[in-house]
Design a protein around this motif. Structure first.
Motif, PDB file in Angstrom:
ATOM      1  N   ILE A 188      14.260  85.989  23.820  1.00  0.00           N
ATOM      2  CA  ILE A 188      14.462  86.761  22.594  1.00  0.00           C
ATOM      3  C   ILE A 188      15.877  87.330  22.616  1.00  0.00           C
ATOM      4  O   ILE A 188      16.284  87.977  23.581  1.00  0.00           O
ATOM      5  N   ILE A 189      16.615  87.046  21.533  1.00  0.00           N
ATOM      6  CA  ILE A 189      18.001  87.515  21.458  1.00  0.00           C
ATOM      7  C   ILE A 189      18.215  88.477  20.288  1.00  0.00           C
ATOM      8  O   ILE A 189      19.319  88.984  20.096  1.00  0.00           O
ATOM      9  N   GLY A 190      17.178  88.719  19.497  1.00  0.00           N
ATOM     10  CA  GLY A 190      17.326  89.633  18.371  1.00  0.00           C
ATOM     11  C   GLY A 190      16.034  89.783  17.597  1.00  0.00           C
ATOM     12  O   GLY A 190      15.024  89.153  17.919  1.00  0.00           O
ATOM     13  N   ASP A 191      16.102  90.627  16.579  1.00  0.00           N
ATOM     14  CA  ASP A 191      14.951  90.909  15.728  1.00  0.00           C
ATOM     15  C   ASP A 191      15.367  90.780  14.269  1.00  0.00           C
ATOM     16  O   ASP A 191      16.542  90.937  13.941  1.00  0.00           O
ATOM     17  N   GLY A 192      14.395  90.545  13.412  1.00  0.00           N
ATOM     18  CA  GLY A 192      14.658  90.489  11.986  1.00  0.00           C
ATOM     19  C   GLY A 192      13.395  90.702  11.200  1.00  0.00           C
ATOM     20  O   GLY A 192      12.317  90.922  11.766  1.00  0.00           O
ATOM     21  N   SER A 193      13.533  90.614   9.884  1.00  0.00           N
ATOM     22  CA  SER A 193      12.397  90.812   8.999  1.00  0.00           C
ATOM     23  C   SER A 193      12.451  89.767   7.899  1.00  0.00           C
ATOM     24  O   SER A 193      13.535  89.380   7.451  1.00  0.00           O
ATOM     25  N   SER A 194      11.281  89.290   7.484  1.00  0.00           N
ATOM     26  CA  SER A 194      11.172  88.297   6.426  1.00  0.00           C
ATOM     27  C   SER A 194       9.998  88.679   5.532  1.00  0.00           C
ATOM     28  O   SER A 194       9.223  89.570   5.885  1.00  0.00           O
ATOM     29  N   PRO A 195       9.821  88.004   4.399  1.00  0.00           N
ATOM     30  CA  PRO A 195       8.666  88.309   3.541  1.00  0.00           C
ATOM     31  C   PRO A 195       7.321  88.127   4.256  1.00  0.00           C
ATOM     32  O   PRO A 195       6.342  88.776   3.903  1.00  0.00           O
TER      33      PRO A 195
END
Length: 149
Positions: free
Chosen positions: A130-137
């Motif tokens: 894991i290199i990062g986080d995000g958000s999607s619908p």
């Protein structure tokens, strides 16, 4: 590019595969993403969501399509990997990934929804970190990359 093992054949998608791949995409998303209203997923999504991507198909020994993977080549980004439930856990996903150019030395990336814990475990087991986080619908996701420490 076609790759063949005792169990799986990996090949480029062809026009005649579109209906089957669209159905797999729709069915597996509805079965996996239980936290999303299933009405948000449509048969037409596959064509729009894969535009410009390289699509790989995984077939069993009998020529039955078990699943597919898509790659956005400019960024070495694995956009999708969908396997029908009857074929999950049998190596189809691993066979698709192993067919990628320069696998496993190339630093392929992907995003995996946080709630899809089974998929996160699958990718981690293959060396993704894991290199990062995000958000999607569809929800929060982990940005993952192959071969990082």
């Amino acid at each position: 590019m076609t790759s063949k093992s005792d169990l799986w054949t990996i090949r480029p998608a062809q026009e005649e595969d579109t209906d089957v791949l669209s159905d797999i995409y729709l069915r597996v998303r509805r079965m996996t993403f239980l936290w999303v209203d299933p009405g948000k997923f449509q048969s037409e999504d596959f064509a729009g969501h894969t535009r410009g991507e390289r699509v790989f198909v995984c077939e069993d020994r009998n020529g039955t399509i078990a699943g597919f993977m898509t790659l956005w080549e400019p960024d070495d980004f694995i956009h999708m990997l969908y396997i029908l439930p009857a074929f999950q856990g049998l190596g189809a996903g691993k066979a698709l990934l192993a067919a990628l150019p320069e696998w496993p030395s190339r630093r392929y990336r992907l995003k995996c929804l946080v709630k899809n814990t089974r998929a996160i475990a699958f990718y981690r087991g293959l060396g993704f970190t894991i290199i990062g986080d995000g958000s999607s619908p569809e929800g929060d996701y982990k940005d993952m990359q192959l071969g990082t420490n």
